[in-house]
Scaffold this active site. Structure first.
Site, PDB file in Angstrom:
ATOM      1  N   LYS A 174      24.604  81.679  60.053  1.00 43.53           N
ATOM      2  CA  LYS A 174      23.181  80.560  58.990  1.00 43.53           C
ATOM      3  C   LYS A 174      22.910  79.106  60.049  1.00 43.53           C
ATOM      4  O   LYS A 174      23.978  78.581  60.026  1.00 43.53           O
ATOM      5  CB  LYS A 174      23.691  80.360  57.546  1.00 43.53           C
ATOM      6  CG  LYS A 174      23.085  79.353  56.922  1.00 43.53           C
ATOM      7  CD  LYS A 174      23.731  79.409  55.242  1.00 43.53           C
ATOM      8  CE  LYS A 174      23.742  78.838  54.618  1.00 43.53           C
ATOM      9  NZ  LYS A 174      24.312  77.660  54.838  1.00 43.53           N
ATOM     10  N   GLU A 213      20.638  75.407  59.781  1.00 39.74           N
ATOM     11  CA  GLU A 213      19.982  74.042  58.951  1.00 39.74           C
ATOM     12  C   GLU A 213      18.779  74.187  59.203  1.00 39.74           C
ATOM     13  O   GLU A 213      19.159  73.555  61.089  1.00 39.74           O
ATOM     14  CB  GLU A 213      21.193  73.499  58.441  1.00 39.74           C
ATOM     15  CG  GLU A 213      22.224  73.677  57.706  1.00 39.74           C
ATOM     16  CD  GLU A 213      23.239  72.665  57.130  1.00 39.74           C
ATOM     17  OE1 GLU A 213      24.040  73.196  56.577  1.00 39.74           O
ATOM     18  OE2 GLU A 213      22.768  71.529  57.345  1.00 39.74           O
ATOM     19  N   GLU A 220      18.432  74.216  48.484  1.00 42.52           N
ATOM     20  CA  GLU A 220      19.749  73.268  48.378  1.00 42.52           C
ATOM     21  C   GLU A 220      18.896  72.076  47.915  1.00 42.52           C
ATOM     22  O   GLU A 220      18.581  71.182  48.567  1.00 42.52           O
ATOM     23  CB  GLU A 220      20.824  73.665  49.411  1.00 42.52           C
ATOM     24  CG  GLU A 220      21.545  72.364  48.834  1.00 42.52           C
ATOM     25  CD  GLU A 220      23.320  72.246  49.369  1.00 42.52           C
ATOM     26  OE1 GLU A 220      23.997  71.375  49.186  1.00 42.52           O
ATOM     27  OE2 GLU A 220      22.718  72.281  51.111  1.00 42.52           O
ATOM     28  N   ASP A 255      28.622  79.998  58.826  1.00 37.67           N
ATOM     29  CA  ASP A 255      27.730  79.073  59.304  1.00 37.67           C
ATOM     30  C   ASP A 255      27.396  78.513  60.568  1.00 37.67           C
ATOM     31  O   ASP A 255      28.992  77.595  61.572  1.00 37.67           O
ATOM     32  CB  ASP A 255      27.878  77.080  58.529  1.00 37.67           C
ATOM     33  CG  ASP A 255      27.047  77.375  57.243  1.00 37.67           C
ATOM     34  OD1 ASP A 255      25.549  77.569  56.803  1.00 37.67           O
ATOM     35  OD2 ASP A 255      27.567  77.047  56.480  1.00 37.67           O
ATOM     36  N   ASP A 282      30.652  75.970  56.839  1.00 36.33           N
ATOM     37  CA  ASP A 282      31.480  74.718  57.281  1.00 36.33           C
ATOM     38  C   ASP A 282      31.799  74.245  56.074  1.00 36.33           C
ATOM     39  O   ASP A 282      32.339  73.272  56.554  1.00 36.33           O
ATOM     40  CB  ASP A 282      30.213  74.329  58.054  1.00 36.33           C
ATOM     41  CG  ASP A 282      28.529  73.740  57.790  1.00 36.33           C
ATOM     42  OD1 ASP A 282      27.900  73.894  56.334  1.00 36.33           O
ATOM     43  OD2 ASP A 282      27.708  73.397  57.945  1.00 36.33           O
ATOM     44  N   SER A 283      31.407  74.183  55.081  1.00 36.61           N
ATOM     45  CA  SER A 283      32.137  73.359  53.969  1.00 36.61           C
ATOM     46  C   SER A 283      34.227  73.297  54.213  1.00 36.61           C
ATOM     47  O   SER A 283      33.974  72.762  53.186  1.00 36.61           O
ATOM     48  CB  SER A 283      31.688  74.140  52.609  1.00 36.61           C
ATOM     49  OG  SER A 283      31.958  75.420  52.454  1.00 36.61           O
TER      50      SER A 283
END
Length: 277
Positions: free
Chosen positions: A126, A128, A195, A96, A53-54
């Site tokens: 993925k 978070e 991270e 993501d 999602d970056s």
């Protein structure tokens, strides 16, 4: 591996990543958002390609990862999967799940994870977060969708934490992170991204769980490493955190090439006889 070969190779699976951890073989992971980059990464031997999602930051220019939508993520993922399939088809592709695609409920998360998996040929999603998303991870993995977790600095919660500083320096937060890692493993996560946490904590987490850890700013004891492709290639000149090692300075290379092109067009030297019919 022959770096220029397009020979089809055994596809990297969750089982293969677990074997790599047990055998002490480091896992390489990089982001990609387009077909061309994915082809290069797969050909170069990258084990896991993350459609991050970056893309919200480095592709679309937003300040955070929050604006990108699930349909936009699927668009990028389709391009990346086609790129991998055009080369060796070896790299695992992980996508993501974007902000608010899994936070409302486990059922909503499962529906969106299924949408992602059905609308392209990726390998996993993925997510978070720690204990608050454990039930969601279990719900998704129970139906057969592989989930990679993400602990430490979680960019989708940037407004909650207020900065991108290193996480889990304090004992309480470190203990919570270690506990969350074990909970995510129990819930069925096949790997964890760690991270921006202290290297000694990342080493402890890595030794405490049987699933692979992929570090970004988390020291060398993790089972693998991940970077954003734009950062490691030197395309993001305004962003150079301590944990990034630049392997090229493509901003300068591209700028120089484009400048020469502009000069040639303005000077009437392009196209020449060799570029004409």
């Amino acid at each position: 591996m022959n770096k220029q070969s397009t020979q089809k190779l055994p596809h990297v699976t969750t089982r293969r990543l677990h074997d790599m951890k047990s055998e002490g073989e480091k896992i390489s992971m990089l982001t990609a958002y387009d077909y061309t980059t994915a082809r290069i990464l797969d050909r170069a031997g990258v084990d896991v390609i993350l459609v991050g999602d970056s893309a919200s930051n480095v592709f679309a220019g937003h300040n955070t990862t929050l604006p990108i939508t699930i349909d936009q993520m699927i668009y990028h993922a389709r391009a990346v999967v086609r790129g991998v399939q055009a080369e060796t088809s070896r790299a695992m592709v992980v996508i993501d799940m974007p902000f608010m695609s899994y936070q409302l409920s486990s059922e909503e998360a499962l529906r969106n994870a299924g949408k992602i998996m059905k609308e392209n040929e990726c390998d996993a999603v993925k997510i978070e977060g720690g204990n608050v998303i454990v039930d969601t991870v279990k719900r998704i993995t129970d139906v057969g969708i592989p989930v990679m977790g993400h602990l430490g600095l979680i960019p989708q919660s940037i407004y909650k934490f207020g900065s991108y500083k290193v996480r889990a320096r304090e004992e309480q937060e470190a203990e919570e992170l270690l506990r969350d890692a074990k909970l995510l493993e129990e819930a069925g996560a096949f790997a964890l991204v760690l991270e921006k946490i202290p290297a000694d904590l990342a080493a402890e987490v890595t030794a405490s769980i049987s699933i692979p850890t992929i570090g970004i700013g988390a020291g060398g004891a993790c089972d693998g490493q991940v970077l954003v492709i734009n950062d490691m290639l030197g395309l993001s000149t305004e962003f150079h955190p301590r944990f990034v090692r630049r392997y090229a300075e493509l901003d300068r290379v591209i700028f120089d090439a484009v400048s020469r092109y502009v000069d040639d067009v303005r000077g009437g030297t392009f196209p020449g006889e060799d570029e004409s019919y």
